[in-house]
Write a protein that holds these residues in place. Structure first.
Motif, PDB file in Angstrom:
ATOM      1  N   ASN A 378       0.813  -1.214   0.000  1.00 54.17           N
ATOM      2  CA  ASN A 378       0.000   0.000   0.000  1.00 54.17           C
ATOM      3  C   ASN A 378       0.852   1.272   0.000  1.00 54.17           C
ATOM      4  OD1 ASN A 378      -3.164  -0.454   0.494  1.00 54.17           O
ATOM      5  ND2 ASN A 378      -2.039  -2.145   1.406  1.00 54.17           N
ATOM      6  N   GLY A 379       2.172   1.107  -0.145  1.00 54.41           N
ATOM      7  CA  GLY A 379       3.039   2.266  -0.297  1.00 54.41           C
ATOM      8  C   GLY A 379       3.661   2.787   0.978  1.00 54.41           C
ATOM      9  N   PHE A 380       3.580   2.030   2.072  1.00 55.49           N
ATOM     10  CA  PHE A 380       4.147   2.484   3.343  1.00 55.49           C
ATOM     11  C   PHE A 380       5.436   1.729   3.650  1.00 55.49           C
ATOM     12  CE2 PHE A 380      -0.452   3.212   3.748  1.00 55.49           C
ATOM     13  CZ  PHE A 380      -0.455   4.558   4.076  1.00 55.49           C
ATOM     14  N   THR A 381       6.210   2.266   4.576  1.00 53.90           N
ATOM     15  CA  THR A 381       7.349   1.547   5.132  1.00 53.90           C
ATOM     16  C   THR A 381       7.021   1.184   6.574  1.00 53.90           C
ATOM     17  OG1 THR A 381       8.413   3.618   5.781  1.00 53.90           O
ATOM     18  CG2 THR A 381       9.026   2.695   3.646  1.00 53.90           C
ATOM     19  N   ILE A 382       7.737   0.195   7.080  1.00 50.28           N
ATOM     20  CA  ILE A 382       7.409  -0.353   8.400  1.00 50.28           C
ATOM     21  C   ILE A 382       8.572  -0.158   9.367  1.00 50.28           C
ATOM     22  CG2 ILE A 382       7.106  -2.536   9.634  1.00 50.28           C
ATOM     23  CD1 ILE A 382       4.573  -1.532   8.465  1.00 50.28           C
ATOM     24  N   LYS A 383       8.235   0.239  10.589  1.00 52.12           N
ATOM     25  CA  LYS A 383       9.197   0.287  11.686  1.00 52.12           C
ATOM     26  C   LYS A 383       8.672  -0.624  12.797  1.00 52.12           C
ATOM     27  CE  LYS A 383      11.103   3.289  15.295  1.00 52.12           C
ATOM     28  NZ  LYS A 383      11.086   4.643  15.888  1.00 52.12           N
ATOM     29  N   ILE A 384       9.512  -1.546  13.242  1.00 44.16           N
ATOM     30  CA  ILE A 384       9.122  -2.463  14.312  1.00 44.16           C
ATOM     31  C   ILE A 384       9.578  -1.881  15.641  1.00 44.16           C
ATOM     32  CG2 ILE A 384       9.207  -4.822  15.161  1.00 44.16           C
ATOM     33  CD1 ILE A 384       7.964  -4.585  12.424  1.00 44.16           C
ATOM     34  N   ALA A 385       8.633  -1.494  16.471  1.00 44.89           N
ATOM     35  CA  ALA A 385       8.960  -0.953  17.788  1.00 44.89           C
ATOM     36  C   ALA A 385       9.134  -2.104  18.788  1.00 44.89           C
ATOM     37  CB  ALA A 385       7.858  -0.007  18.257  1.00 44.89           C
ATOM     38  N   GLY A 412       4.784   6.279   1.465  1.00 50.20           N
ATOM     39  CA  GLY A 412       6.186   6.298   1.850  1.00 50.20           C
ATOM     40  C   GLY A 412       6.401   6.614   3.308  1.00 50.20           C
ATOM     41  N   SER A 413       5.356   7.073   3.998  1.00 50.11           N
ATOM     42  CA  SER A 413       5.506   7.366   5.424  1.00 50.11           C
ATOM     43  C   SER A 413       5.591   6.072   6.219  1.00 50.11           C
ATOM     44  CB  SER A 413       4.342   8.226   5.922  1.00 50.11           C
ATOM     45  OG  SER A 413       3.100   7.557   5.739  1.00 50.11           O
TER      46      SER A 413
END
Length: 638
Positions: A378-385, A412-413
């Protein structure tokens, strides 16, 4: 009535992997279902071929081959094929799930589209077809039903290779036309043959339909529609609406030329022309003025000509072909120059059709990797907290996201994922040798609960101290779990009342007690028999505890048998008593009873040790021994 309720596939798991949740659509060749890939924890679309096709072995072989070819395509405007397989009578494709509407549904809701909007849909469609054409694949069934759209404007093409698979099956033969009659090129109608220019023709028909809200040819039957495709030129879209530019008329005319040689050579060439036309259109178009409503005959064709069909090629009587309109001829020199700029053109197509924002998808309760794939698609990036312990959600499943689902965010957010670490595990602490109170505190401090205390005899652990825990010390268990404490009750005093003194003293020493305290008293009981003990039987004491035995020394006048005291009582016969000590108690009882004696069995320990019916237990005491009257009662202790 909800037809999915009666669909036998709903609720079924294909190949043990795809759990079918609901039916999305049903077409002429297949049904499409929403399913959960239980292996990767992601939603997929499953296209299941109708049984008439699945029973054709040639179709199945061709279908598998085409699925492999289509799976090799990687383009943002093509629905990705993940997997193919068979499950009993079901032949299926597993595909990317792309929630949205078909272009047909959009047309039904809105009618004709503004020229710029029509081209902004056609550009990604042509880009998808062009990618397939470069890979040597032909779609063969381009139509609005095979184009999917989301509310944010993304476009994807589906069903590549399906018609080709059908062409190779037993149900078709040479000279059979397969496809949707409203979009068939003349050569498909007359010979059943198609190349990439048949896709270009169908794309031209679809562009005409987007601009006018109708197909160019109507008819009472598929044959009459096909006849018109062969013998009539597609009318100019501007004849139905005044605000359609001549360049659009020319683009439709070139794409739908009767002779394949007069069309753009493939979808990439048509894409170049479409992007150029789009560049020349006004930035916005206001108001649409369409021609009068379509006749009933055309209306009927608009709906009935939309399904993929298999039909013998139509033998159309030869006529003098009309002259091709030359309003738009592709200058291949210009095309060659344009291809040098294909990167810029592709970027333009992407810029016109790709939205700058997207809706954050629902990632909660998905596996982290499946959530990553969905977010990135869907165009997002992922950060694993940092994860969080959760007793109810399995490890590596998403607990929450920031931003949350449904929020509109820039493509892209970053979406921050907090994943479950599963239930928190803690170690059972060492509490052996502690008092019960201290053990409870230590277990509570570890995040566990004492659910039960089991009191257990022990000759090594002092009374009141913990012997062991269940689960055992050092075991990793879920925080909040229950622990059972085994607490020592020390040793239990055996019951030796009515036992001969020598046997009672030996038994006390054997069990770790000190029987040195003996009191002899006058009693009617036979001399040497224990008549009392202190502490009493069953008392909890520590090892080495002193026990006092009270032993009978007989009556003052001396103990006598009844017949010795009363001459009128006849003396019985005396018989020897078998010594059954250390034998199995049940065998000993049977032996004595066989010898004519009555038997009473006593448990040495009233609690804390298994007793039951004496099975497997040994006789530890017997009274009397020696010679006794026949039929006497013999006491046994185990």
């Amino acid at each position: 009535m909800d037809t999915t309720l009666s669909d036998p596939l709903v609720g079924h798991t294909l190949d043990g992997r795809y759990r079918v949740e609901s039916r999305i659509a049903r077409g002429g060749m297949a049904s499409v279902y929403l399913a959960l890939d239980v292996r990767l924890d992601r939603m997929v679309a499953i296209k299941v071929m109708h049984r008439s096709l699945a029973e054709d072995p040639q179709f199945v072989r061709r279908f598998i081959g085409e699925a492999k070819s289509v799976a090799s395509l990687s383009h943002p405007n093509i629905v990705h094929v993940f997997d193919q397989g068979t499950d009993g009578d079901h032949v299926y494709l597993s595909m990317e799930y792309f929630p949205g509407k078909t272009l047909r549904a959009v047309l039904d809701e809105r009618g004709p589209l503004a020229p710029r909007e029509a081209l902004e849909i056609m550009i990604p469609v042509l880009a998808a077809l062009g990618s397939a054409h470069l890979a040597g694949l032909i779609h063969r069934d381009v139509k609005p039903e095979n184009v999917l759209m989301t509310e944010d404007g993304r476009v994807k093409v589906v069903d590549f290779g399906l018609v080709r698979a059908i062409e190779g099956g037993n149900q078709t033969r040479s000279g059979v036309m397969i496809g949707t009659v409203g979009y068939m090129a003349p050569e498909q109608v007359t010979t059943g043959q198609a190349d990439v220019r048949a896709d270009v023709y169908a794309a031209g028909i679809m562009l005409f339909e987007l601009l006018t809200g109708r197909q160019p040819f109507g008819g009472e039957s598929p044959v009459s529609v096909a006849y018109r495709h062969v013998h009539e030129s597609v009318p100019a879209p501007s004849s139905f609406s005044y605000d359609i530019a001549p360049a659009l008329d020319a683009l439709v005319a070139a794409a739908t030329a009767k002779d394949p040689a007069d069309r753009p050579r493939d979808a990439n060439a048509m894409l170049v022309a479409a992007v150029e036309v789009h560049r020349t259109l006004p930035a916005a178009t206001t108001g649409r003025h369409s021609a009068p409503p379509r006749p009933a005959q055309v209306e009927q064709a608009f709906h009935t000509g939309s399904h993929t069909m298999i039909q013998p090629a139509i033998q159309i009587p030869p006529t003098t072909p009309p002259r091709s309109r030359r309003g738009f001829r592709v200058n291949w020199g210009i095309v060659a120059l344009a291809l040098v700029m294909v990167g810029g053109i592709a970027f333009s197509g992407w810029y016109f059709t790709t939205p700058r924002t997207a809706i954050v998808p629902d990632l909660v309760q998905r596996n982290v990797e499946a959530a990553r794939q969905l977010a990135e698609s869907n165009g997002f990036t992922i950060k694993i907290a940092e994860g969080r312990y959760d007793a109810k959600v399995p490890k590596d499943m998403v607990l929450e996201t920031s931003p949350v689902k449904g929020v509109e965010a820039e493509r892209g957010s970053v979406i921050t994922i907090i994943a479950s670490r599963g239930p928190e595990m803690v170690t059972v602490p060492k509490v052996e040798g502690k008092t019960e109170a201290d053990a409870r505190v230590a277990i509570s401090d570890a995040g566990l609960n004492v659910s039960r205390v089991r009191r257990t005899p022990s000759d090594t652990i002092a009374r009141g101290l913990v012997i062991k825990t269940d689960p055992v010390v050092g075991k990793k268990v879920e925080k909040g779990s229950n622990v059972i404490l085994a607490v020592s009750m020390g040793l239990l005093l055996p019951d030796v009342v009515n036992m001969p003194r020598d046997q009672a003293e030996a038994l006390m020493r054997e069990n770790g007690f000190d029987p040195s305290c003996v009191n002899e008293v006058v009693d009617d009981t036979q001399q040497g028999t224990v008549i009392a003990q202190e502490p009493i039987a069953g008392a909890e004491v520590d090892k080495g505890a002193r026990v006092c035995l009270t032993v009978s020394r007989g009556p003052d006048t001396g103990w006598k048998w009844p017949w010795e005291q009363d001459p009128s009582v006849a003396a019985p016969d005396f018989v020897p008593v078998p010594d059954v000590r250390f034998k199995d108690v049940n065998e000993a009882k049977r032996e004595l009873e066989a010898a004519g004696f009555r038997v009473q069995v006593h448990k040495l320990f009233s609690r804390g040790r298994p007793g039951g019916d004496g099975a497997g237990k040994r006789v530890r005491g017997q009274n009397p021994l020696g010679q006794v009257p026949a039929g006497s009662t013999i006491n046994l202790w185990y």
